[in-house]
Design a protein around this motif. Structure first.
Motif, PDB file in Angstrom:
ATOM      1  N   VAL A   1       0.832  -1.198   0.000  1.00 42.92           N
ATOM      2  CA  VAL A   1       0.000   0.000   0.000  1.00 42.92           C
ATOM      3  C   VAL A   1       0.870   1.253   0.000  1.00 42.92           C
ATOM      4  CG1 VAL A   1      -1.742   1.275   1.280  1.00 42.92           C
ATOM      5  CG2 VAL A   1      -1.821  -1.220   1.217  1.00 42.92           C
ATOM      6  N   ILE A   2       1.960   1.215   0.816  1.00 41.23           N
ATOM      7  CA  ILE A   2       2.783   2.416   0.887  1.00 41.23           C
ATOM      8  C   ILE A   2       3.426   2.676  -0.479  1.00 41.23           C
ATOM      9  CG2 ILE A   2       4.790   1.137   1.830  1.00 41.23           C
ATOM     10  CD1 ILE A   2       4.032   4.635   2.945  1.00 41.23           C
ATOM     11  N   GLY A   3       3.786   1.603  -1.192  1.00 41.77           N
ATOM     12  CA  GLY A   3       4.341   1.761  -2.531  1.00 41.77           C
ATOM     13  C   GLY A   3       3.340   2.428  -3.452  1.00 41.77           C
ATOM     14  N   PHE A   4       2.102   1.991  -3.352  1.00 37.43           N
ATOM     15  CA  PHE A   4       1.046   2.566  -4.175  1.00 37.43           C
ATOM     16  C   PHE A   4       0.836   4.052  -3.829  1.00 37.43           C
ATOM     17  CE2 PHE A   4      -3.556   3.395  -4.794  1.00 37.43           C
ATOM     18  CZ  PHE A   4      -3.566   3.297  -6.175  1.00 37.43           C
ATOM     19  N   GLN A   5       0.819   4.334  -2.529  1.00 37.29           N
ATOM     20  CA  GLN A   5       0.623   5.723  -2.093  1.00 37.29           C
ATOM     21  C   GLN A   5       1.708   6.627  -2.643  1.00 37.29           C
ATOM     22  OE1 GLN A   5       0.131   6.298   2.075  1.00 37.29           O
ATOM     23  NE2 GLN A   5      -1.698   5.021   2.203  1.00 37.29           N
ATOM     24  N   ILE A   6       2.952   6.129  -2.573  1.00 33.23           N
ATOM     25  CA  ILE A   6       4.071   6.950  -3.048  1.00 33.23           C
ATOM     26  C   ILE A   6       3.875   7.289  -4.520  1.00 33.23           C
ATOM     27  CG2 ILE A   6       6.522   6.779  -3.667  1.00 33.23           C
ATOM     28  CD1 ILE A   6       6.889   5.342  -0.949  1.00 33.23           C
ATOM     29  N   LYS A   7       3.489   6.287  -5.293  1.00 31.60           N
ATOM     30  CA  LYS A   7       3.312   6.530  -6.720  1.00 31.60           C
ATOM     31  C   LYS A   7       2.190   7.543  -6.963  1.00 31.60           C
ATOM     32  CE  LYS A   7       3.714   2.017  -7.778  1.00 31.60           C
ATOM     33  NZ  LYS A   7       3.716   0.762  -8.523  1.00 31.60           N
ATOM     34  N   VAL A   8       1.126   7.419  -6.215  1.00 29.78           N
ATOM     35  CA  VAL A   8      -0.007   8.334  -6.420  1.00 29.78           C
ATOM     36  C   VAL A   8       0.380   9.747  -6.009  1.00 29.78           C
ATOM     37  CG1 VAL A   8      -2.366   8.877  -5.751  1.00 29.78           C
ATOM     38  CG2 VAL A   8      -1.688   6.503  -6.126  1.00 29.78           C
ATOM     39  N   VAL A   9       1.063   9.880  -4.863  1.00 24.17           N
ATOM     40  CA  VAL A   9       1.462  11.209  -4.406  1.00 24.17           C
ATOM     41  C   VAL A   9       2.352  11.869  -5.455  1.00 24.17           C
ATOM     42  CG1 VAL A   9       2.860  12.448  -2.698  1.00 24.17           C
ATOM     43  CG2 VAL A   9       1.204  10.743  -1.951  1.00 24.17           C
ATOM     44  N   GLY A  10       3.218  11.059  -6.070  1.00 25.99           N
ATOM     45  CA  GLY A  10       4.115  11.606  -7.064  1.00 25.99           C
ATOM     46  C   GLY A  10       3.420  11.974  -8.353  1.00 25.99           C
ATOM     47  N   LEU A  11       2.549  11.089  -8.814  1.00 23.20           N
ATOM     48  CA  LEU A  11       1.942  11.296 -10.126  1.00 23.20           C
ATOM     49  C   LEU A  11       0.766  12.249 -10.080  1.00 23.20           C
ATOM     50  CD1 LEU A  11       2.064   7.675 -11.556  1.00 23.20           C
ATOM     51  CD2 LEU A  11       3.301   9.674 -12.403  1.00 23.20           C
ATOM     52  N   ALA A  12      -0.034  12.150  -9.042  1.00 30.17           N
ATOM     53  CA  ALA A  12      -1.259  12.951  -8.997  1.00 30.17           C
ATOM     54  C   ALA A  12      -1.511  13.429  -7.575  1.00 30.17           C
ATOM     55  CB  ALA A  12      -2.434  12.111  -9.492  1.00 30.17           C
ATOM     56  N   PRO A  13      -0.820  14.516  -7.199  1.00 28.09           N
ATOM     57  CA  PRO A  13      -0.945  14.987  -5.815  1.00 28.09           C
ATOM     58  C   PRO A  13      -2.389  15.286  -5.425  1.00 28.09           C
ATOM     59  CG  PRO A  13       0.760  16.205  -7.021  1.00 28.09           C
ATOM     60  CD  PRO A  13       0.070  15.347  -8.008  1.00 28.09           C
ATOM     61  N   ALA A  14      -3.136  15.817  -6.357  1.00 30.42           N
ATOM     62  CA  ALA A  14      -4.521  16.170  -6.027  1.00 30.42           C
ATOM     63  C   ALA A  14      -5.332  14.917  -5.716  1.00 30.42           C
ATOM     64  CB  ALA A  14      -5.148  16.946  -7.195  1.00 30.42           C
ATOM     65  N   ALA A  15      -5.147  13.896  -6.560  1.00 32.43           N
ATOM     66  CA  ALA A  15      -5.858  12.637  -6.332  1.00 32.43           C
ATOM     67  C   ALA A  15      -5.448  12.029  -5.004  1.00 32.43           C
ATOM     68  CB  ALA A  15      -5.561  11.665  -7.472  1.00 32.43           C
ATOM     69  N   ALA A  16      -4.159  12.163  -4.683  1.00 30.14           N
ATOM     70  CA  ALA A  16      -3.663  11.596  -3.440  1.00 30.14           C
ATOM     71  C   ALA A  16      -4.335  12.267  -2.252  1.00 30.14           C
ATOM     72  CB  ALA A  16      -2.149  11.765  -3.358  1.00 30.14           C
ATOM     73  N   ARG A  17      -4.463  13.611  -2.323  1.00 34.71           N
ATOM     74  CA  ARG A  17      -5.129  14.332  -1.234  1.00 34.71           C
ATOM     75  C   ARG A  17      -6.580  13.854  -1.107  1.00 34.71           C
ATOM     76  NH1 ARG A  17      -2.205  18.650  -2.751  1.00 34.71           N
ATOM     77  NH2 ARG A  17      -3.735  19.430  -4.224  1.00 34.71           N
ATOM     78  N   PHE A  18      -7.214  13.690  -2.253  1.00 34.66           N
ATOM     79  CA  PHE A  18      -8.605  13.263  -2.269  1.00 34.66           C
ATOM     80  C   PHE A  18      -8.757  11.886  -1.639  1.00 34.66           C
ATOM     81  CE2 PHE A  18     -12.402  11.633  -4.462  1.00 34.66           C
ATOM     82  CZ  PHE A  18     -13.299  12.614  -4.050  1.00 34.66           C
ATOM     83  N   ALA A  19      -7.759  11.036  -1.913  1.00 32.60           N
ATOM     84  CA  ALA A  19      -7.823   9.677  -1.374  1.00 32.60           C
ATOM     85  C   ALA A  19      -7.384   9.622   0.080  1.00 32.60           C
ATOM     86  CB  ALA A  19      -6.947   8.743  -2.214  1.00 32.60           C
ATOM     87  N   GLY A  20      -6.956  10.775   0.606  1.00 30.83           N
ATOM     88  CA  GLY A  20      -6.575  10.805   2.010  1.00 30.83           C
ATOM     89  C   GLY A  20      -5.147  10.364   2.269  1.00 30.83           C
ATOM     90  N   PHE A  21      -4.319  10.302   1.210  1.00 31.85           N
ATOM     91  CA  PHE A  21      -2.914   9.951   1.423  1.00 31.85           C
ATOM     92  C   PHE A  21      -2.180  11.189   1.910  1.00 31.85           C
ATOM     93  CE2 PHE A  21      -3.231   6.748  -2.294  1.00 31.85           C
ATOM     94  CZ  PHE A  21      -4.052   5.954  -1.533  1.00 31.85           C
ATOM     95  N   SER A  22      -1.420  11.029   2.960  1.00 29.09           N
ATOM     96  CA  SER A  22      -0.748  12.190   3.526  1.00 29.09           C
ATOM     97  C   SER A  22       0.555  12.465   2.784  1.00 29.09           C
ATOM     98  CB  SER A  22      -0.446  11.925   5.005  1.00 29.09           C
ATOM     99  OG  SER A  22       0.626  12.740   5.422  1.00 29.09           O
ATOM    100  N   ARG A  23       0.691  13.719   2.281  1.00 24.77           N
ATOM    101  CA  ARG A  23       1.933  14.080   1.613  1.00 24.77           C
ATOM    102  C   ARG A  23       3.068  14.084   2.625  1.00 24.77           C
ATOM    103  NH1 ARG A  23       4.792  19.598   0.586  1.00 24.77           N
ATOM    104  NH2 ARG A  23       4.626  19.321   2.824  1.00 24.77           N
ATOM    105  N   ASN A  24       2.792  14.621   3.823  1.00 28.78           N
ATOM    106  CA  ASN A  24       3.848  14.694   4.820  1.00 28.78           C
ATOM    107  C   ASN A  24       4.396  13.324   5.191  1.00 28.78           C
ATOM    108  OD1 ASN A  24       3.678  17.400   4.825  1.00 28.78           O
ATOM    109  ND2 ASN A  24       2.847  17.616   6.907  1.00 28.78           N
ATOM    110  N   ARG A  25       3.463  12.360   5.291  1.00 27.05           N
ATOM    111  CA  ARG A  25       3.930  11.032   5.637  1.00 27.05           C
ATOM    112  C   ARG A  25       4.829  10.483   4.531  1.00 27.05           C
ATOM    113  NH1 ARG A  25      -0.804   7.653   7.398  1.00 27.05           N
ATOM    114  NH2 ARG A  25      -0.745   6.807   5.303  1.00 27.05           N
TER     115      ARG A  25
END
Lengths: 361, 307, 360
Positions: free
Chosen positions: C220-244
Motif C-alpha cells: 500500500v505504501i508503494g502505491f501511495q508513493i506513486k499516487v502522491v508523485g503522479l497525482a498529488p490532487a488525487a492523493a489528497r482526495f484519497a486521504g494519502f498524507s503528503r507529509n507522511r
C-alpha cells in the motif's frame, strides 16, 4: 628517522601473503624490456601545485632514462575505496616500480604491496613500510624556515598571514618552522593562520588571503595548492611566497621566493637502483642537503642583506649547523617545550600537533 | 582604517557572491520556464576555460567574456536538445552534463594551466569612485560585477513586466495549458535554457578572469551546486536570489574573520555559510510569507505537444 | 518528406533492449574519434574502457565493489523521486551513516563479537536517517525545500567528519594523521570470496534492491508513493498524507545511504578517513534515473556506471588516456543512453507532408 610500524607486522605478513598473490605478467623481467614505472596522483597534473611537482619528477625520469623505462601515471585518484583498485591495476598490468604520491594512499599501497611481493612500491609522506614498500618524504619545513627568515626581515608589521589547508603535522610543522625563523629577527613576530579547509579551491584560498591582509598581515605564506593567494598579494601590494614551485609568473612583484618540491633527483635515483637490481626498501626524509627541497629565485625587491641572511640559513641547515626546531621553543600557552639548545626529534616533528608561541590560529 | 576594512571586506564579499549570482540568475529563468538543468557546474567550467583561453590568446577580455557566455550556451544547447527535443530525463541529463563539462574543460584547458592573465580592470566613474567608503565599494568594481546586478534586474523586469516573460512563467506553471493557448512551449524553453547556459558561462568567466585570474581544472569547486540551491533559497524570485547570493558570499567571508574565536575547530566556521542559508530560509518560510513561494508547478516535467 | 514523431502506445520489448545497444554503438563511434583526436589507438582504448573491466573474475568483483553503494543509494532515492521528494543529499547521509557506524567500531575497538557488525549497521542506518530527518522536518513543518537543505547539509557532513578524524577520533598511534585506527576484524564485513574485495554488503545490497521492488509493486505504501508523485490532487482526495510520504521517503533513502556508508568503511576502506566517497551520493542520482527508477534498471545502470569508472582507470593505466577524457567519454555515454530512451517511447517515421510533422 625512527619510524616504527605500530599496528601490524607487515614484514612477517608479506611472506605469508605471497602464496595467494597474483603475480605480474611473466616474462617482464627480461633484460631487454624497459622497466615499467608507474605514478599514482591524488590531484590533476593540471593543479599547478603538489601533483604538478610530482609530475615534473615523472617527466624527468622519462627524459633521463629514455627507452630504458616505460612510465605510466594515473591522476585524480580519489583517496578512499578507489585507490586500491588503481594501484592493483598498475601492478597487474606489469609495472615493476610504483610510486603512490599521497598520504591517503597509505593503507591501499600497503595492501597491494603485500599481494605483489615481487613488485616494488614507494609511498610518499606516510609511515608504514614493508620489504617491498619504501617510504619517502621531504623536509619542507627546512624551506619554510628560510621563508620565515625572509618574512621576519621583510614584514614591517611583524605579522604574517598563513593560508593553511588542514591541520595535519606536515602543515603544523611548516607553520611553526616559519614562525620560529621569523622570530629570530623579530621576537614579537606573529603568524595568523586561516584554515581554508581545502587543498585546492582558488576562490576560497583567495578569500582567506584577503581576510589575512585585512587582519593586519603584510606578508603571506600558503600551504594550499593554487596561486590565488599570490594574486591577492600582488593586487593588495603585500609580499608572499609561492607553493611547491616558482609561481612568480602569477605575482612578479609580490612573489619573494617559494619552497620548491624537487622530486626529480629522488625518482631518478630510485629508478636507477631498480634498473641496477639494487633497489631496497628504504625510509628517507630528505631536505636541502639531498636536493629534494629547493628555493625559487629571489625577487629582485629583496635587499641584499635579506638575501644573504636567507642564503646563510639555507647553507647552515644544509650543513646541519642549524636545526629549525632548536630550543628554547615555547608553545602558545608560553610553556617551554624544548629547553635551550634542545632539538626536536624527527618523530616529534612528524607528529607535531601544537603551535609555537606567536602563532594565532 | 575602519573605512579601509569595510571597503576591503565588501570587495571580498562581492567577489565571492558574484559568480553565484550570475549562475543563479540564469538558472532561475530556466527553472521558471519549467526546466531543471542541474548541469550548471559543467557549464560554468566551460565558461571559465573559454573566457580564459580567449582572453589570453586575443588579449581582449571583452571577447573572452563573450566566448564564455557562448561556451555556456553551447553546453546548454546540448542539454536542451536532449531534454526538450529527445525528452530525456532532465535530472540525469543535467548531471551527465556536469560530468561532461568537468572533463571537457580540463581537456581543453590543459595547455593553459600555469599561465597568468591580467585581472579585469576596475571601472572608475569620475567623481563617484572617489566618495569615501561608498565610492570604492559601489563604484570601483569590474564590469562583470555590474553586469551581474544588471542581469538580475533585467531578469526581474523581464519576468514581471514583459509579455514574453509572462509567457515563460505561464509555460513553467503549466506547459499543457500554455500550449493550448497557442504559446510556443518548446521554443521558449529552448531560449530560457540557452540563457541559463550563457549566464553560467559568465559566472565561470568571473572566476577565471576576475576572482582568481587563472585557469585550473575544476576551479569552480562546487559553486554551481551552491547556485542551484540559491535559486531555491530565493524562491524563484530574482531579487531574493541576489540577497541569497550575497548572504552566502557574506557569511563565507565573515567566517574567515571569525576563525579562531571560542577555540572551536576551523571546520565549524566553514559550516557557517551552509547553515546560515538553511536557517534564514527556514525563518523566512516560517514567517507570514509561508507557503507563498513554491516552485514552478511544471518544474522538471517533460512536455511534448501532441500533434 | 518530413520526419514524423509519434508516441508509442506501448514500448515493444525489442526496442527496450535495442536502445541501450544503439546508445553504446554511438558512444563507441564518438569515442573512436575522440581517442583518435587525442592521438591514442582508438580501438585499443575503447577495448580497455568498455571490455577490459568485465574480462576477469577480479574485474567483476571490483565492478560489484563500485556498483554496490551506487545501487544501494539509488534504490532508496528512486522511491523518493517517484514521490517527487528531491533528496540530493545522499552524499551527506552516507557520511553521517559512516560516522555512526565508525563510532561503534571505534568504541568497541579491539573487542570481538558477532554483535558488533549488526550494531554498526544499525548505527549507520540511524545516522543516515537522522541526517535525512532534518530536511524532512523542515519540509513538512516549514515548507523549506529539501533540495536546498539536503544539498547544503552534505557540505556540513563532510566538515563534521573532518572535525572527528582531524581531532578526537584520530588514531592515537597514527602520527596525528587524519584517519582513525584500522577497525578490528569484528568490525569488518566478511569477504564473500578470498582474494577479492567482495564483501557481504554486496549481497545485502541486492536483497535491498529486490525488497524495494516488492515494496513499490505490492504494498500500500508503494502505491501511495506513486499516487502522491503522479497525482498529488488525487492523493489528497484519497486521504494519502503528503507529509507522511515525505518523511517515509527521506528516512528510507537516508537510511540506505547511511548503510552504504557503513559498508564502505566496514568493507573496502576499513577505517574512517576524510574522503570516504568519490561522489557516490551524487552519481547514485544518475543511476536512479538511468535505471528509470526501477530496481532492476538501477542494478543494470549501477553496473554500467561502474564499468565506465573502472574502465576509465584501466584506459588511463594502459593507454595514458587523460583523466579528463574519461569524463568526456562518460558524459557522452550517458547522453546517448538518455537520448536513445526516446526511441523506446516514440516512433519515428517518414511522413509525406510538413503538416503532420512534430511542432517541436
Amino acid at each position: 628517522m625512527t619510524i616504527t610500524v605500530t599496528r601490524r607486522t607487515f614484514l612477517a605478513g608479506s611472506a605469508a601473503a605471497a602464496g595467494t598473490a597474483v603475480l605480474g605478467r611473466p616474462g617482464r623481467a627480461l633484460a631487454a624490456d624497459p622497466l615499467a614505472v608507474a605514478f599514482v596522483y591524488t590531484g590533476p597534473i593540471g593543479d599547478h601545485g603538489y601533483t604538478f611537482a610530482h609530475d615534473v619528477g615523472r617527466r624527468a625520469v622519462e627524459a633521463h632514462f629514455g627507452d630504458k623505462v616505460k612510465v605510466t601515471f594515473v591522476e585524480n585518484v580519489p583517496e578512499g575505496p578507489d585507490c586500491e583498485r588503481v594501484i592493483r591495476q598498475l601492478a597487474t598490468s606489469g609495472n615493476q616500480l610504483i610510486f603512490s604520491t599521497s598520504f591517503g594512499f597509505m593503507e591501499a599501497t600497503l595492501k597491494v604491496a603485500k599481494q605483489f611481493p615481487k613488485l616494488k612500491f614507494e609511498h610518499a609522506t606516510g609511515f608504514k613500510r614493508a620489504d617491498n614498500l619504501a617510504i619517502y618524504n621531504a623536509r619542507f619545513y627546512e624551506g619554510r624556515a628560510v621563508l620565515g627568515d625572509i618574512a621576519g626581515r621583510m614584514s614591517k608589521a611583524g605579522v604574517a598571514g598563513y593560508v593553511a589547508s588542514f591541520p595535519i603535522p606536515e602543515v603544523v610543522m611548516g607553520i611553526n618552522a616559519f614562525t620560529l625563523a621569523a622570530q629570530k629577527h623579530n621576537p614579537n613576530f606573529k603568524t595568523k593562520v586561516i584554515w581554508a579547509n581545502t587543498w585546492y579551491d582558488p576562490g576560497k584560498e583567495s578569500d582567506a588571503a584577503k581576510a589575512l591582509i585585512d587582519k593586519g598581515a603584510d606578508i603571506l605564506c600558503q600551504h594550499t595548492d593554487s596561486a590565488a593567494p599570490l594574486q591577492v598579494a600582488e593586487s593588495r601590494g603585500v609580499y608572499a611566497f609561492g607553493q611547491a614551485q616558482d609561481m612568480s609568473a602569477y605575482a612578479p612583484k609580490a612573489h619573494l621566493t617559494a619552497v620548491v618540491d624537487q622530486w626529480e633527483g629522488y625518482y631518478i635515483d630510485r629508478v636507477q637502483k631498480a634498473l641496477d637490481g639494487k633497489w631496497t626498501s628504504t625510509d628517507i626524509w630528505w631536505g636541502f642537503k639531498e636536493g629534494l627541497v629547493g628555493l625559487a629565485p629571489y625577487n629582485a625587491a629583496m635587499p641584499a642583506d635579506v638575501k644573504a641572511s636567507a642564503d646563510k640559513l639555507k647553507a647552515d641547515i644544509t650543513s646541519g649547523a642549524v636545526h629549525p626546531f632548536t630550543g628554547p621553543i615555547k608553545n602558545q600557552k608560553g610553556e617551554v617545550v624544548y629547553a635551550d639548545g634542545k632539538k626536536a626529534s624527527d618523530e616529534d616533528m612528524l607528529k607535531m600537533n601544537w603551535y609555537v608561541q606567536g602563532v594565532e590560529s | 582604517m575602519i573605512a579601509e576594512s569595510i571597503v576591503n571586506i565588501s570587495a571580498a564579499v562581492i567577489s565571492a557572491s558574484t559568480p553565484l549570482l550570475f549562475v543563479a540568475a540564469g538558472e532561475l529563468v530556466v527553472e521558471r520556464s519549467g526546466v531543471l538543468n542541474l548541469g550548471v557546474e559543467g557549464m560554468m567550467l566551460m565558461g571559465a576555460v573559454a573566457g580564459f583561453a580567449v582572453t589570453l590568446t586575443t588579449g581582449s577580455p571583452i571577447l573572452g567574456i563573450v566566448a564564455a557566455a557562448a561556451a555556456g550556451a553551447v553546453m546548454a544547447l546540448a542539454f536542451a536538445v536532449l531534454t526538450l527535443t529527445l525528452m530525456a530525463n532532465q535530472v540525469a541529463t543535467g548531471l551527465a552534463l556536469t560530468i561532461f563539462g568537468i572533463g571537457l574543460s580540463a581537456l581543453l584547458g590543459s595547455g593553459f594551466v600555469g599561465q597568468p592573465v591580467p585581472a579585469l580592470p576596475k571601472l572608475h566613474l569620475a567623481g563617484l569612485s572617489e566618495l569615501p567608503v561608498i565610492g570604492p565599494v559601489l563604484f570601483g568594481q569590474d564590469a562583470l560585477v555590474y553586469l551581474s546586478v544588471i542581469l538580475t534586474g533585467g531578469v526581474a523586469w523581464f519576468l514581471k513586466r514583459t509579455r514574453p516573460g509572462m509567457m515563460l512563467r505561464a509555460i513553467g506553471e503549466s506547459a499543457a495549458s500554455a500550449h493550448s493557448l497557442g504559446l510556443p512551449v518548446i521554443r521558449v524553453r529552448y531560449l530560457a535554457t540557452l540563457f541559463g547556459g550563457a549566464a553560467a558561462g559568465l559566472g565561470g568567466a568571473f572566476l577565471s578572469l576576475s576572482y582568481t585570474p587563472m585557469w585550473m581544472e575544476g576551479m569552480t569547486s562546487g559553486r554551481g551546486w551552491i547556485a542551484l540551491a540559491l535559486v531555491v533559497f530565493g524562491s524563484w524570485r530574482p531579487w531574493r536570489v541576489l540577497a541569497g547570493a550575497y548572504l552566502f558570499g557574506g557569511v563565507t567571508i565573515l567566517q574567515l574573520h571569525a576563525q579562531g574565536a571560542f577555540h572551536l575547530p576551523a571546520q565549524v566556521f566553514s559550516m557557517a555559510p551552509y547553515l546560515a542559508t538553511i536557517a534564514v530560509l527556514t525563518i523566512i518560510s516560517a514567517g507570514p510569507w509561508r507557503g507563498r513561494f513554491n516552485a514552478p508547478a511544471d518544474l522538471g516535467k517533460p512536455f511534448r505537444p501532441s500533434v | 518528406m518530413w520526419v514524423k514523431v509519434e508516441p508509442r502506445q506501448e514500448a515493444s520489448r525489442r526496442v527496450i533492449y535495442a536502445t541501450p545497444v544503439l546508445a553504446v554503438g554511438l558512444t563507441v563511434l564518438s569515442g573512436y574519434f575522440l581517442f583518435l583526436f587525442l592521438g591514442l589507438a582508438p580501438a585499443k582504448t575503447l577495448y580497455h574502457f568498455l571490455i577490459s573491466p568485465t574480462l576477469t573474475f577480479y574485474g567483476w568483483s571490483e565492478l560489484c565493489v563500485k556498483a554496490g553503494p551506487l545501487v544501494l543509494i539509488a534504490s532508496g532515492l528512486a522511491i523518493g523521486f517517484r514521490a517527487n521528494v528531491w533528496n540530493i543529499g545522499a552524499e551527506g547521509q552516507l557520511t553521517l551513516g559512516a560516522v555512526g557506524a565508525g563510532g561503534v567500531a571505534l568504541a568497541f575497538w579491539g573487542e570481538s563479537g558477532l554483535w558488533i557488525l549488526p550494531l554498526m549497521c544499525l548505527a549507520g542506518i540511524l545516522g543516515g536517517m537522522l541526517y535525512a530527518a532534518i530536511p524532512a522536518f523542515l519540509k513538512t513543518r516549514y515548507e523549506v525545500s529539501e533540495i536546498l537543505t539536503s544539498l547544503m547539509l552534505t557540505y556540513v557532513a563532510t566538515l563534521a567528519l573532518g572535525i572527528l578524524v582531524y581531532g578526537p577520533w584520530r588514531d592515537p598511534m597514527g602520527f596525528n594523521f587524519p584517519q582513525t585506527r584500522m577497525f578490528s576484524d569484528s568490525a569488518l564485513l566478511p569477504l564473500i570470496l578470498d582474494g577479492t574485495r567482495m564483501h557481504l554488503g554486496i549481497l545485502v545490497t541486492l536483497a535491498v534492491a529486490v525488497a524495494a521492488w516488492m515494496m513499490m509493486a505490492r504494498t500500500v505504501i508503494g502505491f501511495q508513493i506513486k499516487v502522491v508523485g503522479l497525482a498529488p490532487a488525487a492523493a489528497r482526495f484519497a486521504g494519502f498524507s503528503r507529509n507522511r510520504t515525505v518523511w517515509f521517503s527521506l528516512l528510507l533513502s537516508g537510511g540506505l545511504a547511511g548503510l552504504a556508508g557503513t559498508f564502505e568503511i566496514a568493507g573496502p576502506i576499513g577505517q574512517l578517513v576524510p574522503h570516504l566517497t568519490p561522489g557516490y551520493g551524487f552519481t547514485a542520482i544518475i543511476v536512479a534515473f538511468l535505471g528509470r527508477l526501477h530496481p532492476l534498471g538501477i542494478i543494470a545502470s549501477g553496473f554500467l556506471m561502474a564499468i565506465s569508472y573502472n574502465g576509465g582507470e584501466i584506459a588511463q593505466v594502459e593507454d595514458r588516456l587523460p583523466q579528463a577524457a574519461t569524463g568526456v567519454f562518460q558524459g557522452m555515454l550517458l547522453f546517448y543512453l538518455l537520448a536513445c530512451d526516446f526511441l523506446s517511447r516514440y516512433r519515428i517515421r517518414l511522413a509525406a507532408t510538413r503538416r503532420e510533422a512534430s511542432p517541436s
